[in-house]
Design an enzyme around this catalytic site. Structure first.
Site, PDB file in Angstrom:
ATOM      1  N   CYS A  66      -3.880   0.452  -2.970  1.00 18.88           N
ATOM      2  CA  CYS A  66      -4.625   0.972  -1.727  1.00 18.88           C
ATOM      3  C   CYS A  66      -3.316   1.941  -0.927  1.00 18.88           C
ATOM      4  CB  CYS A  66      -4.547  -0.463  -0.633  1.00 18.88           C
ATOM      5  SG  CYS A  66      -2.882  -1.230  -0.676  1.00 18.88           S
TER       6      CYS A  66
ATOM      7  N   CYS B 243       0.860  -1.280   0.104  1.00 19.03           N
ATOM      8  CA  CYS B 243       0.029  -0.027  -0.020  1.00 19.03           C
ATOM      9  C   CYS B 243       0.928   1.219   0.038  1.00 19.03           C
ATOM     10  CB  CYS B 243      -0.935  -0.140   1.032  1.00 19.03           C
ATOM     11  SG  CYS B 243      -2.194  -0.988   1.148  1.00 19.03           S
TER      12      CYS B 243
END
Length: 292
Positions: free
Chosen positions: A182, A100
Protein backbone atom coordinates in the site's frame (compact mmCIF):
# COMPACT_ATOMS: atom_id res chain seq x y z
CA UNK A 1 61.13 -38.05 -33.13
CA UNK A 2 57.90 -39.82 -34.00
CA UNK A 3 58.12 -41.88 -30.81
CA UNK A 4 58.52 -38.77 -28.64
CA UNK A 5 55.53 -37.10 -30.26
CA UNK A 6 53.41 -40.21 -29.71
CA UNK A 7 54.55 -40.38 -26.08
CA UNK A 8 53.69 -36.71 -25.58
CA UNK A 9 50.29 -37.22 -27.16
CA UNK A 10 49.67 -40.24 -24.93
CA UNK A 11 50.58 -38.22 -21.83
CA UNK A 12 48.23 -35.43 -22.81
CA UNK A 13 45.51 -37.99 -23.47
CA UNK A 14 45.93 -39.49 -19.99
CA UNK A 15 45.97 -36.04 -18.41
CA UNK A 16 42.70 -35.20 -20.17
CA UNK A 17 41.11 -38.41 -18.90
CA UNK A 18 42.32 -37.64 -15.36
CA UNK A 19 40.95 -34.11 -15.63
CA UNK A 20 37.62 -35.47 -16.92
CA UNK A 21 37.35 -37.90 -13.99
CA UNK A 22 38.14 -35.11 -11.50
CA UNK A 23 35.46 -32.87 -13.06
CA UNK A 24 32.90 -35.66 -12.85
CA UNK A 25 33.81 -36.34 -9.23
CA UNK A 26 33.53 -32.67 -8.31
CA UNK A 27 30.24 -32.34 -10.18
CA UNK A 28 28.84 -35.29 -8.24
CA UNK A 29 29.99 -33.61 -5.03
CA UNK A 30 28.27 -30.36 -6.00
CA UNK A 31 25.07 -32.19 -6.85
CA UNK A 32 25.18 -33.95 -3.50
CA UNK A 33 25.55 -30.60 -1.76
CA UNK A 34 22.33 -29.39 -3.38
CA UNK A 35 20.15 -31.56 -1.20
CA UNK A 36 18.13 -30.23 1.73
CA UNK A 37 20.20 -27.71 3.69
CA UNK A 38 21.89 -29.53 6.61
CA UNK A 39 20.40 -28.73 10.03
CA UNK A 40 17.37 -27.24 8.33
CA UNK A 41 15.13 -27.57 11.39
CA UNK A 42 17.59 -25.86 13.72
CA UNK A 43 18.22 -23.05 11.21
CA UNK A 44 14.54 -22.34 10.56
CA UNK A 45 13.47 -22.44 14.21
CA UNK A 46 16.58 -20.50 15.26
CA UNK A 47 15.89 -17.78 12.70
CA UNK A 48 12.29 -17.61 13.89
CA UNK A 49 13.37 -16.99 17.49
CA UNK A 50 15.96 -14.48 16.29
CA UNK A 51 13.27 -12.64 14.34
CA UNK A 52 10.80 -12.35 17.20
CA UNK A 53 13.58 -11.46 19.66
CA UNK A 54 15.78 -9.06 17.68
CA UNK A 55 14.13 -8.03 14.40
CA UNK A 56 10.51 -7.60 15.49
CA UNK A 57 10.52 -7.95 19.30
CA UNK A 58 6.87 -6.90 19.55
CA UNK A 59 5.70 -9.81 17.40
CA UNK A 60 4.32 -13.04 18.82
CA UNK A 61 4.74 -16.26 16.86
CA UNK A 62 4.90 -19.92 17.84
CA UNK A 63 8.14 -20.97 16.14
CA UNK A 64 7.69 -24.66 16.95
CA UNK A 65 4.20 -24.65 15.44
CA UNK A 66 5.44 -22.90 12.30
CA UNK A 67 8.06 -25.63 11.85
CA UNK A 68 5.50 -28.39 12.38
CA UNK A 69 3.19 -26.93 9.73
CA UNK A 70 6.09 -26.46 7.32
CA UNK A 71 7.36 -29.99 7.85
CA UNK A 72 3.90 -31.47 7.36
CA UNK A 73 3.41 -29.53 4.13
CA UNK A 74 6.63 -30.91 2.65
CA UNK A 75 6.38 -34.45 4.02
CA UNK A 76 2.79 -35.30 3.14
CA UNK A 77 3.37 -34.92 -0.62
CA UNK A 78 5.89 -36.39 -3.04
CA UNK A 79 8.97 -34.21 -3.56
CA UNK A 80 7.79 -32.72 -6.87
CA UNK A 81 4.18 -32.20 -5.92
CA UNK A 82 4.16 -29.76 -2.99
CA UNK A 83 1.56 -27.21 -4.03
CA UNK A 84 1.01 -23.69 -2.79
CA UNK A 85 -2.10 -24.77 -0.93
CA UNK A 86 -0.07 -27.30 1.05
CA UNK A 87 1.60 -24.40 2.87
CA UNK A 88 -1.74 -22.83 3.80
CA UNK A 89 -1.57 -23.82 7.48
CA UNK A 90 2.02 -22.61 7.77
CA UNK A 91 1.17 -19.20 6.32
CA UNK A 92 -1.88 -19.06 8.57
CA UNK A 93 0.55 -19.35 11.50
CA UNK A 94 2.70 -16.46 10.20
CA UNK A 95 0.34 -13.48 9.61
CA UNK A 96 2.12 -10.16 9.31
CA UNK A 97 1.01 -6.55 8.80
CA UNK A 98 3.38 -4.55 6.58
CA UNK A 99 3.90 -0.79 6.76
CA UNK A 100 2.55 1.29 3.87
CA UNK A 101 5.02 3.07 1.62
CA UNK A 102 8.04 0.91 2.48
CA UNK A 103 7.93 -2.18 0.25
CA UNK A 104 10.79 -2.78 -2.17
CA UNK A 105 10.44 -5.25 -5.04
CA UNK A 106 13.28 -6.42 -7.27
CA UNK A 107 14.33 -8.69 -10.09
CA UNK A 108 17.91 -9.68 -10.97
CA UNK A 109 19.30 -7.01 -8.61
CA UNK A 110 19.53 -8.98 -5.38
CA UNK A 111 22.92 -7.86 -4.05
CA UNK A 112 22.40 -4.18 -4.89
CA UNK A 113 18.85 -4.32 -3.56
CA UNK A 114 19.99 -5.46 -0.11
CA UNK A 115 22.69 -2.75 -0.01
CA UNK A 116 20.14 -0.13 -1.05
CA UNK A 117 17.66 -1.22 1.62
CA UNK A 118 20.37 -1.33 4.30
CA UNK A 119 21.74 2.14 3.50
CA UNK A 120 18.45 3.99 3.05
CA UNK A 121 16.75 2.19 5.99
CA UNK A 122 13.34 3.04 4.63
CA UNK A 123 12.46 -0.14 2.74
CA UNK A 124 11.16 -3.59 3.53
CA UNK A 125 11.89 -6.50 1.21
CA UNK A 126 10.35 -9.94 1.13
CA UNK A 127 13.42 -11.22 2.97
CA UNK A 128 12.58 -8.84 5.85
CA UNK A 129 9.27 -10.57 6.52
CA UNK A 130 9.14 -13.49 8.94
CA UNK A 131 8.76 -16.17 6.25
CA UNK A 132 11.41 -14.56 4.04
CA UNK A 133 13.79 -14.26 6.98
CA UNK A 134 13.33 -17.88 8.04
CA UNK A 135 13.73 -19.53 4.63
CA UNK A 136 16.12 -17.20 2.80
CA UNK A 137 18.81 -19.12 0.84
CA UNK A 138 17.65 -22.52 2.13
CA UNK A 139 16.89 -25.64 0.08
CA UNK A 140 14.55 -28.46 1.01
CA UNK A 141 12.72 -31.43 -0.44
CA UNK A 142 11.34 -34.74 0.74
CA UNK A 143 12.38 -38.22 -0.27
CA UNK A 144 11.05 -39.76 -3.48
CA UNK A 145 8.34 -41.45 -1.42
CA UNK A 146 6.32 -39.19 0.86
CA UNK A 147 6.51 -39.45 4.65
CA UNK A 148 10.14 -40.62 4.45
CA UNK A 149 11.75 -37.41 5.76
CA UNK A 150 13.90 -34.77 4.07
CA UNK A 151 16.36 -35.72 1.35
CA UNK A 152 19.76 -34.31 2.35
CA UNK A 153 21.59 -35.79 -0.64
CA UNK A 154 19.87 -34.24 -3.63
CA UNK A 155 16.86 -32.14 -4.54
CA UNK A 156 15.40 -31.66 -8.03
CA UNK A 157 15.85 -28.44 -9.97
CA UNK A 158 12.87 -26.11 -10.07
CA UNK A 159 12.51 -26.70 -13.82
CA UNK A 160 12.08 -30.47 -13.37
CA UNK A 161 9.15 -30.25 -10.95
CA UNK A 162 5.53 -29.42 -11.54
CA UNK A 163 5.23 -28.15 -7.96
CA UNK A 164 8.68 -27.71 -6.46
CA UNK A 165 8.53 -27.42 -2.63
CA UNK A 166 10.85 -24.37 -2.52
CA UNK A 167 9.21 -22.57 -5.44
CA UNK A 168 5.70 -23.12 -4.07
CA UNK A 169 6.60 -21.54 -0.72
CA UNK A 170 8.29 -18.51 -2.30
CA UNK A 171 5.46 -18.05 -4.77
CA UNK A 172 2.92 -17.84 -1.94
CA UNK A 173 5.20 -15.61 0.13
CA UNK A 174 5.68 -13.28 -2.85
CA UNK A 175 1.97 -13.17 -3.55
CA UNK A 176 1.20 -12.30 0.09
CA UNK A 177 3.91 -9.64 0.13
CA UNK A 178 2.58 -7.92 -2.98
CA UNK A 179 -1.07 -8.21 -1.94
CA UNK A 180 -0.22 -6.35 1.29
CA UNK A 181 1.46 -3.45 -0.54
CA UNK A 182 0.00 0.00 0.00
CA UNK A 183 1.10 3.59 -0.49
CA UNK A 184 4.20 4.07 -2.65
CA UNK A 185 6.24 1.02 -3.65
CA UNK A 186 9.63 0.76 -5.35
CA UNK A 187 10.81 -1.73 -7.98
CA UNK A 188 14.52 -2.20 -8.65
CA UNK A 189 15.35 -3.71 -12.07
CA UNK A 190 18.58 -4.57 -13.88
CA UNK A 191 19.27 -2.41 -16.94
CA UNK A 192 22.25 -4.52 -18.03
CA UNK A 193 20.23 -7.56 -19.06
CA UNK A 194 17.63 -8.15 -21.73
CA UNK A 195 14.09 -8.57 -20.44
CA UNK A 196 14.77 -6.80 -17.15
CA UNK A 197 11.01 -7.03 -16.73
CA UNK A 198 10.30 -10.70 -17.28
CA UNK A 199 6.83 -12.21 -17.01
CA UNK A 200 8.44 -15.50 -15.93
CA UNK A 201 10.21 -13.94 -12.94
CA UNK A 202 8.73 -13.83 -9.45
CA UNK A 203 8.10 -10.10 -9.76
CA UNK A 204 6.72 -10.17 -13.30
CA UNK A 205 4.76 -13.40 -12.96
CA UNK A 206 3.48 -13.26 -9.38
CA UNK A 207 4.00 -10.00 -7.51
CA UNK A 208 2.92 -7.57 -10.23
CA UNK A 209 -0.41 -9.33 -10.71
CA UNK A 210 -0.98 -9.35 -6.94
CA UNK A 211 -0.60 -5.58 -6.52
CA UNK A 212 -3.86 -3.74 -5.89
CA UNK A 213 -4.16 -0.40 -7.73
CA UNK A 214 -6.70 0.75 -5.14
CA UNK A 215 -4.12 0.34 -2.38
CA UNK A 216 -0.90 1.34 -4.17
CA UNK A 217 -0.49 5.07 -4.84
CA UNK A 218 2.64 5.03 -7.02
CA UNK A 219 4.93 2.38 -8.46
CA UNK A 220 8.41 3.92 -8.51
CA UNK A 221 10.60 2.06 -11.00
CA UNK A 222 14.37 2.31 -10.64
CA UNK A 223 16.44 0.87 -13.48
CA UNK A 224 20.12 0.37 -12.67
CA UNK A 225 22.78 -0.87 -15.09
CA UNK A 226 26.27 -2.06 -14.29
CA UNK A 227 28.74 0.82 -14.25
CA UNK A 228 30.72 -0.77 -17.07
CA UNK A 229 27.59 -1.72 -18.99
CA UNK A 230 26.12 -3.11 -21.06
CA UNK A 231 23.35 -0.51 -21.07
CA UNK A 232 20.53 -2.50 -22.58
CA UNK A 233 17.36 -1.23 -20.92
CA UNK A 234 16.11 2.07 -19.51
CA UNK A 235 12.86 3.87 -18.77
CA UNK A 236 12.37 4.47 -22.50
CA UNK A 237 13.54 1.22 -24.06
CA UNK A 238 13.33 -2.52 -23.72
CA UNK A 239 11.01 -4.47 -21.46
CA UNK A 240 10.72 -1.56 -19.01
CA UNK A 241 8.36 0.03 -21.53
CA UNK A 242 6.26 -3.14 -21.39
CA UNK A 243 6.11 -2.87 -17.59
CA UNK A 244 4.96 0.75 -17.82
CA UNK A 245 2.25 -0.27 -20.27
CA UNK A 246 1.01 -2.97 -17.88
CA UNK A 247 0.91 -0.48 -15.03
CA UNK A 248 -1.00 2.08 -17.09
CA UNK A 249 -3.49 -0.54 -18.29
CA UNK A 250 -4.19 -1.61 -14.71
CA UNK A 251 -4.62 1.96 -13.51
CA UNK A 252 -1.39 2.41 -11.53
CA UNK A 253 0.38 5.74 -11.30
CA UNK A 254 4.10 5.37 -11.82
CA UNK A 255 7.48 7.06 -12.00
CA UNK A 256 10.69 5.77 -13.57
CA UNK A 257 14.34 6.73 -13.23
CA UNK A 258 17.49 5.16 -14.64
CA UNK A 259 19.94 7.56 -12.96
CA UNK A 260 19.37 7.16 -9.23
CA UNK A 261 22.31 8.81 -7.43
CA UNK A 262 22.17 6.60 -4.33
CA UNK A 263 22.33 3.43 -6.42
CA UNK A 264 25.26 4.81 -8.41
CA UNK A 265 27.16 5.70 -5.22
CA UNK A 266 26.60 2.18 -3.86
CA UNK A 267 28.04 0.74 -7.06
CA UNK A 268 31.03 3.09 -6.89
CA UNK A 269 31.76 2.09 -3.30
CA UNK A 270 32.19 -1.48 -4.51
CA UNK A 271 34.18 -0.46 -7.59
CA UNK A 272 35.65 3.04 -7.09
CA UNK A 273 38.10 2.73 -9.99
CA UNK A 274 35.34 2.62 -12.57
CA UNK A 275 35.67 5.56 -14.96
CA UNK A 276 32.16 6.82 -14.21
CA UNK A 277 33.02 6.91 -10.49
CA UNK A 278 36.21 8.98 -10.75
CA UNK A 279 34.59 12.46 -10.78
CA UNK A 280 32.67 11.60 -7.60
CA UNK A 281 35.77 10.10 -5.95
CA UNK A 282 37.94 13.11 -6.86
CA UNK A 283 35.31 15.48 -5.47
CA UNK A 284 35.22 13.60 -2.17
CA UNK A 285 39.03 13.58 -1.93
CA UNK A 286 39.12 17.33 -2.61
CA UNK A 287 36.60 17.96 0.19
CA UNK A 288 38.60 15.76 2.55
CA UNK A 289 41.81 17.72 1.86
CA UNK A 290 40.00 20.99 2.58
CA UNK A 291 39.12 19.75 6.07
CA UNK A 292 42.64 18.53 6.88
Amino acid sequence: MTFQKSSSTSSIFHMLILWFVIVLFCADGLRAEMGTTPNLKHIVIGRCYSYITLVCPNSSYDCEEIWREFEEAVMRKSRCNVKIKDYKRMFHATPQTLTCGKLLFWSKTRELMHSYAAVTRRFWTLEDTLVGYMFNDLIWCGQEEKDRGFDFNSCPDWSTCVNHPVYSLWRQASQNFAAAACGNITVLLNGSIENAFNRKSMFGGVELDSLNPRMVDHVNIKVVANLEGPFLESCTQGSIVDLINVLQTRGFRWTCTDSDLTLMILQCIRNPQQFSCLPCANSLLHRQRLHL
